[in-house]
Every structure is written in C-alpha cells, then in structure tokens.
Design a protein around this motif. Structure first.
Motif, PDB file in Angstrom:
ATOM      1  N   SER B   3       0.832  -1.203   0.000  1.00  0.00           N
ATOM      2  CA  SER B   3       0.000   0.000   0.000  1.00  0.00           C
ATOM      3  C   SER B   3       0.864   1.249   0.000  1.00  0.00           C
ATOM      4  N   ASN B   4       0.178   2.353  -0.214  1.00  0.00           N
ATOM      5  CA  ASN B   4       0.883   3.637  -0.142  1.00  0.00           C
ATOM      6  C   ASN B   4       1.439   3.880   1.240  1.00  0.00           C
ATOM      7  N   GLY B   5       0.714   3.359   2.241  1.00  0.00           N
ATOM      8  CA  GLY B   5       1.189   3.537   3.618  1.00  0.00           C
ATOM      9  C   GLY B   5       2.585   2.959   3.802  1.00  0.00           C
ATOM     10  N   THR B   6       2.769   1.762   3.272  1.00  0.00           N
ATOM     11  CA  THR B   6       4.075   1.115   3.389  1.00  0.00           C
ATOM     12  C   THR B   6       5.136   1.943   2.670  1.00  0.00           C
ATOM     13  N   GLU B   7       4.794   2.385   1.483  1.00  0.00           N
ATOM     14  CA  GLU B   7       5.751   3.175   0.706  1.00  0.00           C
ATOM     15  C   GLU B   7       6.153   4.433   1.456  1.00  0.00           C
ATOM     16  N   SER B   8       5.169   5.097   2.074  1.00  0.00           N
ATOM     17  CA  SER B   8       5.520   6.356   2.743  1.00  0.00           C
ATOM     18  C   SER B   8       6.305   6.094   4.019  1.00  0.00           C
ATOM     19  N   LEU B   9       6.067   4.949   4.655  1.00  0.00           N
ATOM     20  CA  LEU B   9       6.863   4.607   5.837  1.00  0.00           C
ATOM     21  C   LEU B   9       8.339   4.494   5.478  1.00  0.00           C
ATOM     22  N   ILE B  10       8.586   3.817   4.364  1.00  0.00           N
ATOM     23  CA  ILE B  10       9.977   3.646   3.941  1.00  0.00           C
ATOM     24  C   ILE B  10      10.594   5.000   3.635  1.00  0.00           C
ATOM     25  N   LYS B  11       9.817   5.828   2.970  1.00  0.00           N
ATOM     26  CA  LYS B  11      10.328   7.152   2.603  1.00  0.00           C
ATOM     27  C   LYS B  11      10.680   7.946   3.857  1.00  0.00           C
ATOM     28  N   GLN B  12       9.758   7.898   4.825  1.00  0.00           N
ATOM     29  CA  GLN B  12      10.011   8.620   6.078  1.00  0.00           C
ATOM     30  C   GLN B  12      11.290   8.127   6.741  1.00  0.00           C
ATOM     31  N   ALA B  13      11.437   6.802   6.776  1.00  0.00           N
ATOM     32  CA  ALA B  13      12.608   6.242   7.458  1.00  0.00           C
ATOM     33  C   ALA B  13      13.895   6.671   6.781  1.00  0.00           C
ATOM     34  N   ARG B  14      13.830   6.819   5.454  1.00  0.00           N
ATOM     35  CA  ARG B  14      15.044   7.198   4.751  1.00  0.00           C
ATOM     36  C   ARG B  14      15.366   8.662   4.920  1.00  0.00           C
ATOM     37  N   GLU B  15      14.309   9.459   4.958  1.00  0.00           N
ATOM     38  CA  GLU B  15      14.552  10.898   4.893  1.00  0.00           C
ATOM     39  C   GLU B  15      14.493  11.562   6.245  1.00  0.00           C
ATOM     40  N   ILE B  16      14.590  10.774   7.291  1.00  0.00           N
ATOM     41  CA  ILE B  16      14.500  11.367   8.624  1.00  0.00           C
ATOM     42  C   ILE B  16      15.635  12.363   8.819  1.00  0.00           C
ATOM     43  N   GLN B  17      15.318  13.496   9.391  1.00  0.00           N
ATOM     44  CA  GLN B  17      16.321  14.553   9.570  1.00  0.00           C
ATOM     45  C   GLN B  17      17.301  14.183  10.666  1.00  0.00           C
ATOM     46  N   GLU B  18      18.509  14.661  10.517  1.00  0.00           N
ATOM     47  CA  GLU B  18      19.572  14.308  11.466  1.00  0.00           C
ATOM     48  C   GLU B  18      19.213  14.700  12.890  1.00  0.00           C
ATOM     49  N   SER B  19      18.636  15.894  13.044  1.00  0.00           N
ATOM     50  CA  SER B  19      18.311  16.367  14.399  1.00  0.00           C
ATOM     51  C   SER B  19      17.267  15.477  15.040  1.00  0.00           C
ATOM     52  N   GLU B  20      16.255  15.138  14.242  1.00  0.00           N
ATOM     53  CA  GLU B  20      15.198  14.283  14.781  1.00  0.00           C
ATOM     54  C   GLU B  20      15.773  12.925  15.149  1.00  0.00           C
ATOM     55  N   LEU B  21      16.695  12.474  14.299  1.00  0.00           N
ATOM     56  CA  LEU B  21      17.307  11.180  14.540  1.00  0.00           C
ATOM     57  C   LEU B  21      18.076  11.182  15.862  1.00  0.00           C
ATOM     58  N   GLN B  22      18.849  12.210  16.091  1.00  0.00           N
ATOM     59  CA  GLN B  22      19.636  12.280  17.332  1.00  0.00           C
ATOM     60  C   GLN B  22      18.728  12.332  18.544  1.00  0.00           C
ATOM     61  N   LYS B  23      17.616  13.063  18.404  1.00  0.00           N
ATOM     62  CA  LYS B  23      16.657  13.109  19.532  1.00  0.00           C
ATOM     63  C   LYS B  23      16.130  11.715  19.794  1.00  0.00           C
ATOM     64  N   PHE B  24      15.825  11.025  18.707  1.00  0.00           N
ATOM     65  CA  PHE B  24      15.295   9.672  18.847  1.00  0.00           C
ATOM     66  C   PHE B  24      16.307   8.774  19.530  1.00  0.00           C
ATOM     67  N   TYR B  25      17.572   8.896  19.124  1.00  0.00           N
ATOM     68  CA  TYR B  25      18.613   8.083  19.733  1.00  0.00           C
ATOM     69  C   TYR B  25      18.683   8.329  21.235  1.00  0.00           C
ATOM     70  N   SER B  26      18.694   9.612  21.632  1.00  0.00           N
ATOM     71  CA  SER B  26      18.838   9.897  23.068  1.00  0.00           C
ATOM     72  C   SER B  26      17.651   9.375  23.862  1.00  0.00           C
ATOM     73  N   ARG B  27      16.460   9.495  23.238  1.00  0.00           N
ATOM     74  CA  ARG B  27      15.284   8.985  23.958  1.00  0.00           C
ATOM     75  C   ARG B  27      15.401   7.485  24.147  1.00  0.00           C
ATOM     76  N   LEU B  28      15.868   6.828  23.117  1.00  0.00           N
ATOM     77  CA  LEU B  28      15.987   5.372  23.175  1.00  0.00           C
ATOM     78  C   LEU B  28      17.027   4.969  24.204  1.00  0.00           C
ATOM     79  N   ILE B  29      18.136   5.701  24.246  1.00  0.00           N
ATOM     80  CA  ILE B  29      19.175   5.387  25.235  1.00  0.00           C
ATOM     81  C   ILE B  29      18.595   5.476  26.630  1.00  0.00           C
TER      82      ILE B  29
END
Lengths: 201, 819
Positions: B3-29
């Motif tokens: 579905s389109n949902g799956t396609e957009s999930l992949i796109k989001q995962a690829r294009e995640i911004q560096e800042s958001e990614l770092q925030k995510f990492y710290s939260r996970l830690i």
C-alpha cells in the motif's frame, strides 16, 4: 545453506522505475561473502561491504521480478486479488519458480533463487545450487504461509515493516542461520507452539 | 498488498532529519537504561530497526546506544534479543566489539547473539574462536537458567562457518563433532519426549511411562530414531538428530572429499591425515574399531538406508509425504557421496538404490527423486556393471516429454546435465538422441532455462545431428505453440461453442494433420530433418504466433542460433556446412510469422552466411547453383532483403579464381547475367503495389557485385558500364519509382559513377575490387617488405632519444641497446 531470504514487491510502483523492485525484508545468513570468498581481492571496509550486500539483494529482487512477470505473462494468469482471511487460497494460487543466477551475477558463487509470488509480493530463498531444492521449496512455502498469516500481508497494513521481528523469529526457527531443516509435522507443530506466544504480542 | 502507507513509511525512514534522529537516539538510550522494558521500548526498537534497514547507506549509532544494544543481546526476553540482533547486524561494529562480547558471555551465547558474531566476523580467526566456543558449550552441557535456545542451533552455526571458511575447524573439532554426530544420528532416544508445555528443548522424563516413537503412518517404530519419526514431544537429542541429518551431507562433502585409498596432493595437512587413515580397510568389522570419520560414514549409510525404507510408508499428512520425498533425495545424495569416497560401499548400497528405482520409476510424481538416483547410476553404474539404459530412457525420454511444465524438474534435470556433461557425453548415448525432448523445456519456459541451454547447446551439435537440430531450433516457436495446443486440447471439451483459438485446437485434433504435430512432438532424433508439409503446419499455427509463451520462445531463438553456428563450424566438414547453408536459404521463407521473429532470424542468417563463407570461401562454388537460384528470384529482393543482400555480397566477394580454382569464366558470366537481370528489373519498373521499394542497400550491393565480377572477367566491363550509365540517365530526371528517399538515390548514383570510373581502368579495378588477403590483413613487422621501414623508423627514434638523453645527463655511460 541458504544465502539469503528476501521479501520484495513484484508489482509496478509509482515511485520507482519500471522493473525496479522494493525490498521489504531481507536477511543474509552467515559471514560476509565478500570477505570469505572474494579471495581478499576486494579490500572494502565494513560500510562498503554492507552497501555491496544490499545492492546484490536489489539485483536479485529485480531479476526475480522480471522472472515473475514473464511467468505470469506466459501463463496468462494475472495475479488474483485475494482478501485477508484467504491465505490458504492465496498460497494455493501462488506462482512459483526457480531461477539460476550465475557466478558473479551478482554473487561470487552460483546461486539458485526459489521464488513464490503472491499477488504483488514475492518471497525468495537464495540457496547454493547443490542444496536440496525439494526441502527448500517446502520451507519457502511454510515461511510464506506464516508470513501471510502473522503479518496480515493480504491486507493494506504495513506490518511487514513494523513487525519485522516476527519474521526474524520465524527464520530463527524454520531456517536457523540459513540451515534447511527436515521437519516433519510434529516437529513443525512444536516450533509453531514455541513461536505462537511471540507472534501474538 | 503493497500500500501507499508502506511506501511512505519507507520514505520517512530514509529521509528522517539528522536532528530528529539524534533526539530519537537519546530517547531510546534513556529507555534502555531503565530496568523494565515495556511496549514503548519495543516499539522504539522496532522503529530503529526500520530506520537502519530502510537505507543502503549504513547508519552509525552513537556508541552508548551501541553498547546498550550489545547488552540487550543477553536479555532474557527474546524479543529484545531479536531486535537488538537485527539492528546490530545492519550497523557497523564498534572497534574490538567482537572480542569484548566474546569474553563476557561464555556459555550464555544465544542464537541471536551468535548471529551477530557470525555476521560481523572479519576473518577466519574470528570464526575459529566462535567455533571453539560453541563446541566447548557442547561438552559442558548442564546449564541451568533461562532457556537459551542455543544448543540445537550449534550445528547450523557450525555449518555456516563450514560453508564460508572450512579451515576454521581444527582437526580436534572435526573429530569431536564426528563423534557427536554419530551419537545423535544413531543413538538418539527412541521414546517420546516430555509434555508439550516446555517448548520441547529441555525435558526430563516425567513420572509417566514414556511412549515409544512412531512412524509416519502411525505404526510403532521398531528401529532407531530418524527425521521421519514422530512423537508427542521430543527430547533434546532427538532435536539434535534432526539438525545432524540436516547438515550431514555438507559435512561429508567438506571433510571427506578425499577419495578413499589415494592421497590427494592438497596443501591442507588435516585432509592428508584423513586420507591416510581411510586407506585402512573398512570392511564390515565391528564399527567401534573404526576411526571417527569412517564410523560416521558407516552410520550415515545405515541412517540413509533406514530413511529409504521409511519412505515407503504411506504418510498420514501431505506435508509429511513431501518430506519423505525430500528425505529420499537427501539420502540418495549422501549414499552417492559415501560411495564416491569409499568405493567398497557400492556393493552394499547398490541393491538399495536399484530397489528404489524399481519402486518409483512408474510414478511420475517422484520424478525429482529419481534425478539423484540417475546421478548415482552415472557415478557408479559402470563399477557395479549394471545396465543403465532404463534409467536414461526414463530421465531423458519420459520426463521431458511429460513433465516439461514443471519448472523445478527442468531446473534440476538441466543442472544435472550441465554438471555431468563430460560424463554424460561419454556414457549416455541417449543424451544426443533425445535432444528434441530436451528442447521441450526450452519451448515451454524459455526465460527460465535459456541460461542452461546456452551451456548445453554446443554439446548437442554433432555432425550427425546438426541439420535436424537447426530445423528444430527454427521450429521452436512452433513446438511451443504445439505444446500449448496439446495442453488446451486436453482441457477444453470436444465441442466448445464460442471458444477462442478454436481453429488451431481443431487442427490439432484433426487426424489428417496429426502427423505434422507428432513430428514436432517427437522425443528422439533421427526420424528425419524436417517434414514436407512444413508450410501447412506454419499456416495452421499462424494464429498462435502472438501467444505470449510463443513470443517469449521466439525471442530466444536468435541467441541459440548464434551458439549453434559457432559450434557447428567446429564439428562440420565443408560438405555439411554446405548443407547448413542450404537449410538457411530454404528456411528463410519457412518461418512462423511471429512478431519480429522473421526479421531477427534473417539477421542471424545474414551474419552467419558471411561468417561461413569467410571461413570456407569454396562453399560459394560448392553451392553456386542454389545461391544463384536464390539471387535470381526478384521476389527475394522485396521479402527477404537482408538475406538477399548478403547472398549477393557473398557471390560478389568469393566467386573468384583466387579463392577456388574451380571458378570458371562461364560461372562468373552466368552469375553476372543473373544479377544483371535482377538489377535491371528492379530499377526499370515501379514495384508492385504493397511490396514497397527495394532497399537501397540491396541495389548498391548488386552494383558492387556486378563490378567485382566484371573486374575478374574483363569482357563484362562494357555491359556493366552500360547498365550503370542507363541508371544515371533514368535518374537524371529527379525522382524514380524504385527509390523514395533523395539521399539514398544520391548514394546509389554516386556509387554508380565511382564504379564506372574505376572500371575504365581494368587493371586498377581488378586490384581495388579484389584486394589480396595480405592487404586486408596487415602483418606489419612479420612482412619482410613492410618490416624494413618500420625497423629503420624504430631505430631512428631510439638513437635520437638516446642522443638527446646523453646531452642532458652528466657523465655516466649507459649501455647501448643492441637490436
């Protein structure tokens, strides 16, 4: 041994060029082929090796996609839309086949790609050519059945991406580290009970 | 499904911004630092996994996160193990991570952690270390504590290491494992395991009386445990029995590849030791006295023999029936490799294999099982002095004829032929004889098997089969259509009102055309090269020409033809090549009218015609009669223009005394007259409506050929000049009826003028239009006439360079180079 297990698309996707396929799940078994069979010719670092590995899987997905579409064209059966709940029927109607991938194209050793295509997705087992293909075929069917059921793949959801750990667990039971296992129905039942708790989390 | 949902999930995962990614990492830690790991942790880990997997560029995790994930690998919750293993495998390892991890959890290595170690192994040493650790775990067995799931997976991991780096196993490891394998394969418990509650890996015998294991058909088992035995639950060693058998073949192939009795000169010392040991005679004395490898071989034999017997039972479930087939395949393969290693086993194994063949040969559903049996016969049939004809007649005669639409059988059968090609060519005369049968695989599913035929086709080209094979290849789309018709006529009822493709199915069922179709469907070669009523057949099949399967088949034929021609020049003498040439001329008008098929085949023919005549110019004289006949038919200019052009080219080029002394002036003159007539005809009148203009290339080739022939027989020169000047006069008015394009007309006329001018000087014309071989193939320094100037030039350059070098460098004298 099985080299890799891949789930990918075989239908045309708007965002991609025709003939391109999206790999939704992939698991390569064992140590890196480039390190142990390349004869150390390619001096690549870990990042380059991973890139190479992913690209190889993309090549395999494309080859299988073209094989699937040629097969469907020749047999004159377009993929039938099945609804969630009709997994057994979808599996029965699935197209299957096997493809020979020569040395170097893309793996250093020759591999056989067994594929099973349900609607617009395909499940592929890449194994060494001398492997027991009857067993591999049975394992592939089993894996496909479990994936269709536990990941609700006939529906419109995205569990294949969001619950991919279920596929990992499936593989760790039915294809541990790429080993094809001779499981009679009792052994299989025992494994399924083992997995059931995990799958319903 | 996708579905389109799956396609957009992949796109989001690829294009995640560096800042958001770092925030995510710290939260996970932070989440991972907590004691409890609930749904939020799991979801975040899953999200991390998606982010890491979605892109082909490796993401580097912050070291703290990396370390937390490493510690998660030994968590008691399997889901955490799975997720952390998945993420770690997709990211770069930290420096010295493997060593650190290995030193920590010694016997608590679980399967998911081991997967990480395997995936990130950098060298044979890493694998050796992992292997030693695992095998140590085998010996120190009792591990209280959480179910680790590792022990059963030891064997798959070892097998994986074996596949990639067999040297990682030391001789001691090999011996230890051989002993363990023997124990598990032959001496696993024959009673059922404990209750179903504990998931089956760790059991103890409960207070209940243990029940014996059962066979697949429900009867109580009377012999040792194998993969085809069932029970309510299974003990640990029964699981190990399953895993041992699953890797047995690979184990035997890897470590026992030295044939018994000879010491192969490998540089692996352990293998040499093994081979010395196997010289020790291995008769059926008490197997306890045998060294581990030989003992394993003996037990493998017993296990496989038992499997073969167990497969005769009627399984209660379908999946078990399929498993029985897979077990048969595996058992026969193992027996084969055991016999290859130690030929003394052949006499014990052969009766078993023979009985199996007898049992299964009439049942087509066991076809894939009979392929390893065929391999066994091929390897050991001679030694056992057994007549193998029945096997080959079945495998090469019946299987392709009736099971051509089974893609797996096709793949395996063709692979078998490919791998054993030399042996098969030597010992199996049925192989060449049954080539029409084998081509049925290709006719049915060309894209899947074309690769195999690229490898196999050259072996099918012999002087006895060349012509028939050529015809069969050209008729491959027809065969494809016929197989489809055969299939449809079985499915469709006799009278099917309003059914599509009725005409061809009717034709297929019509007795008067039966012979035609039966010829195409023949299984053996030798009945004849082709049939008289081929044109009728082509007409009957014309409506099948655009069926997808037929079109796919037609697309592969040109490649096969090229391979055929490349092979045929090696095996055929000039007579046979002449016949091949005639076949190409004849068949250029007898082809199925599939889209683009005729054009492509003509192109192949043209190219190969040139090749053949270049190799054997005398062919032109041999077949001059037929070639002239072809060249003289004006209709060929229009409907076979590619082939026609090349025939004229070949005539012009090779019809000469310098290539073959039999070429008389009379022959040249008659050829000239034929071509002259055609050129005159096509340039003097308008083409018939519907045929279109002749190709300009055909016209220019005719003109050149005429000029070449005239230069060899000078009294023809006035006639050529006359013809060419007539052409010029006719076209001086502007446009002509036989050429539409002005540019093309210009080229034709320019060529005409050049040839005219050239022919005014007959001597010059002769050498220009008939260049001797040494002009077209320069030999440079090998030619004494040309060599001298080249040598002088080289010397001059050397001495000049040396002189200028000596001017610039101080004192040191350099040695003179002598030539």
């Amino acid at each position: 041994m099985v080299v890799a297990f891949v789930i990918h698309t075989v239908c045309p996707i708007g965002a991609l060029a025709p003939g391109e396929s999206r790999v939704l799940y992939s698991r390569v078994f064992g140590p890196d082929e480039a390190l142990f069979q390349g004869g150390q010719r390619l001096q690549l670092n870990a990042e380059e090796r991973r890139l190479l590995s992913v690209e190889k899987l993309a090549v395999v997905a494309r080859q299988v996609q073209s094989a699937v579409s040629l097969h469907r064209e020749a047999s004159g059966h377009p993929p039938v839309e099945t609804l969630p709940g009709e997994e057994a029927l979808a599996l029965q109607d699935a197209d299957t086949g096997v493809l020979r991938l020569r040395c170097g194209d893309p793996y250093l050793q020759e591999v056989s790609a067994l594929w099973l295509a349900v609607n617009c997705l395909s499940f592929v087992i890449l194994c060494e050519p001398h492997e027991n293909l009857l067993l591999a075929e049975g394992t592939l069917r089993n894996l496909a059945r479990h994936c269709l059921e536990h990941l609700h793949m006939l529906g419109q959801g995205s569990e294949i991406l969001l619950k991919s750990s279920r596929v990992d667990v499936l593989l760790s039971r039915l294809l541990p580290h790429g080993q094809l296992v001779f499981l009679n129905h009792r052994f299989a039942q025992s494994l399924e009970k083992d997995m059931a708790a995990y799958m319903h989390k | 499904m996708y579905s389109n949902g799956t396609e957009s999930l992949i796109k989001q995962a690829r294009e995640i911004q560096e800042s958001e990614l770092q925030k995510f990492y710290s939260r996970l830690i932070k989440l991972l630092q907590g004691k409890e790991h609930g749904h939020e942790t799991i979801d975040s880990l899953q999200r991390l996994r998606l982010i890491v997997f979605a892109t082909k560029y490796t993401r580097t995790l912050p070291p703290e996160l990396h370390k937390s994930l490493l510690s998660l690998l030994s968590s008691p919750v399997e889901q955490l193990q799975v997720l952390s293993s998945a993420v770690l495998r997709e990211t770069l390892p930290l420096a010295a991570q493997a060593e650190n991890y290995n030193q920590d959890g010694n016997s608590q290595l679980n399967t998911h952690a081991a997967a990480v170690l395997l995936a990130q192994a950098q060298s044979g040493d890493d694998l050796s270390a992992l292997c030693t650790q695992l095998l140590r775990g085998l010996d120190n067995r009792p591990s209280e504590g959480p179910t680790t799931h590792l022990l059963p997976h030891t064997l798959p991991i070892v097998n994986s290491i074996l596949t990639h780096s067999p040297e990682s196993l030391t001789e001691d490891n090999v011996t230890l494992l051989s002993k363990k394998l023997v124990d598990w394969l032959r001496y696993a418990s024959t009673t059922q395991g404990g209750g179903a509650s504990s998931g089956g890996f760790f059991t103890g015998s409960r207070s209940r009386q243990p029940l014996p294991i059962a066979e697949l058909d429900g009867t109580v088992s009377g012999d040792f445990f194998t993969v085809l035995c069932v029970g309510q639950g299974f003990t640990e060693d029964q699981w190990m029995n399953v895993y041992s058998f699953s890797m047995l073949r690979h184990w035997l192939l890897t470590f026992h590849s030295v044939p018994g009795g000879t010491i192969a000169d490998t540089d692996d010392r352990s293998e040499m030791d093994g081979s010395v040991v196997s010289v020790v005679s291995v008769t059926s004395s008490s197997s306890r006295l045998l060294p581990p490898k030989e003992r394993l071989r003996e037990k493998a034999f017993q296990y496989c023999q038992r499997l073969v017997e167990q497969s005769d039972r009627k399984a209660q479930k379908k999946t078990d029936g399929d498993l029985q087939k897979a077990c048969l395949v595996e058992a026969v393969c193992i027996l084969d490799s055991v016999c290859v290693e130690d030929p003394s086993f052949v006499y014990r194994v052969f009766p078993c294999i023979k009985a199996l063949f007898g049992r299964l040969s009439s049942d087509l559903s066991f076809a894939r099982v009979l392929l390893p049996v065929a391999q066994f016969y091929l390897n050991h049939g001679e030694m056992a002095a057994v007549d193998c004809d029945c096997v080959w007649n079945l495998v090469l005669g019946r299987f392709p004829a009736e099971l051509f639409n089974d893609p797996f059988l096709a793949h395996e059968l063709l692979r078998f032929l490919r791998l054993n090609l030399e042996n098969v060519q030597l010992r199996v005369p049925q192989y060449i004889r049954h080539f029409p049968n084998l081509l049925k695989f290709l006719a049915w599913d060309s894209p899947a098997v074309i690769d195999d035929f690229v490898d196999l086709l050259p072996s099918m080209v012999t002087s006895g089969t060349a012509l028939e094979l050529l015809h069969t290849l050209l008729d491959l789309p027809c065969l494809s259509a016929t197989l489809l018709l055969q299939h449809r006529s079985m499915c469709l009822p006799i009278s099917d009102p309003g059914g599509r493709n009725l005409a061809s199915v009717n034709a297929f069922r019509n007795p008067s055309f039966r012979g035609l179709f039966l010829f195409l469907l023949r299984g053996e070669a030798g009945a004849g090269d082709t049939i008289d009523r081929l044109s009728t057949l082509l007409e009957l099949l014309s409506e099948a020409a655009d069926w997808p399967r037929v079109v796919q088949c037609a697309q592969t034929v040109p490649i096969l033809l090229h391979i055929f021609f490349n092979a045929v020049v090696n095996v055929a003498d000039r007579t046979l090549l002449g016949q091949v040439l005639l076949v190409t001329l004849e068949r250029s008008s007898l082809l199925l009218n599939s889209p683009k098929y005729i054009t492509e085949i003509h192109r192949v023919f043209s190219r190969q015609l040139i090749n053949l005549c270049k190799l054997h110019p005398s062919l032109v004289i041999d077949q001059s009669h037929e070639l002239l006949e072809f060249a003289g038919a004006t209709s060929n200019v229009y409907n076979k223009q590619e082939v026609y052009t090349h025939v004229v080219l070949v005539l012009g080029e090779y019809l000469s005394v310098s290539y073959d002394s039999r070429c008389s002036t009379k022959l040249i003159t008659s050829c000239f007259e034929t071509l002259e007539a055609v050129l005159f005809e096509i340039t003097s009148s308008a083409p018939h409506p519907g045929t279109g203009c002749p190709a300009p290339r055909a016209i220019t080739t005719l003109m050149s050929a005429l000029a070449k022939l005239a230069s060899r027989s000078h009294d023809l020169i006035p006639r050529v000049s006359l013809l060419l000047s007539k052409l010029r006069n006719v076209s001086s008015g502007g446009s002509v009826s036989w050429c539409e394009d002005d540019e093309d007309l210009d080229s034709v006329l320019t060529l005409g003028e050049e040839l005219c001018a050239l022919l005014k000087m007959p001597g010059v014309a002769q050498s220009v239009l008939n260049p001797p071989a040494h002009v077209t193939a320069p030999r440079w320094h090998q030619d004494t006439n040309v060599a001298m100037p080249l040598q002088l030039r080289a010397l001059t350059r050397l001495t000049q360079a040396h002189a200028s070098h000596a001017q610039h460098t101080p004192t040191s004298p350099s040695p003179h180079t002598s030539t």
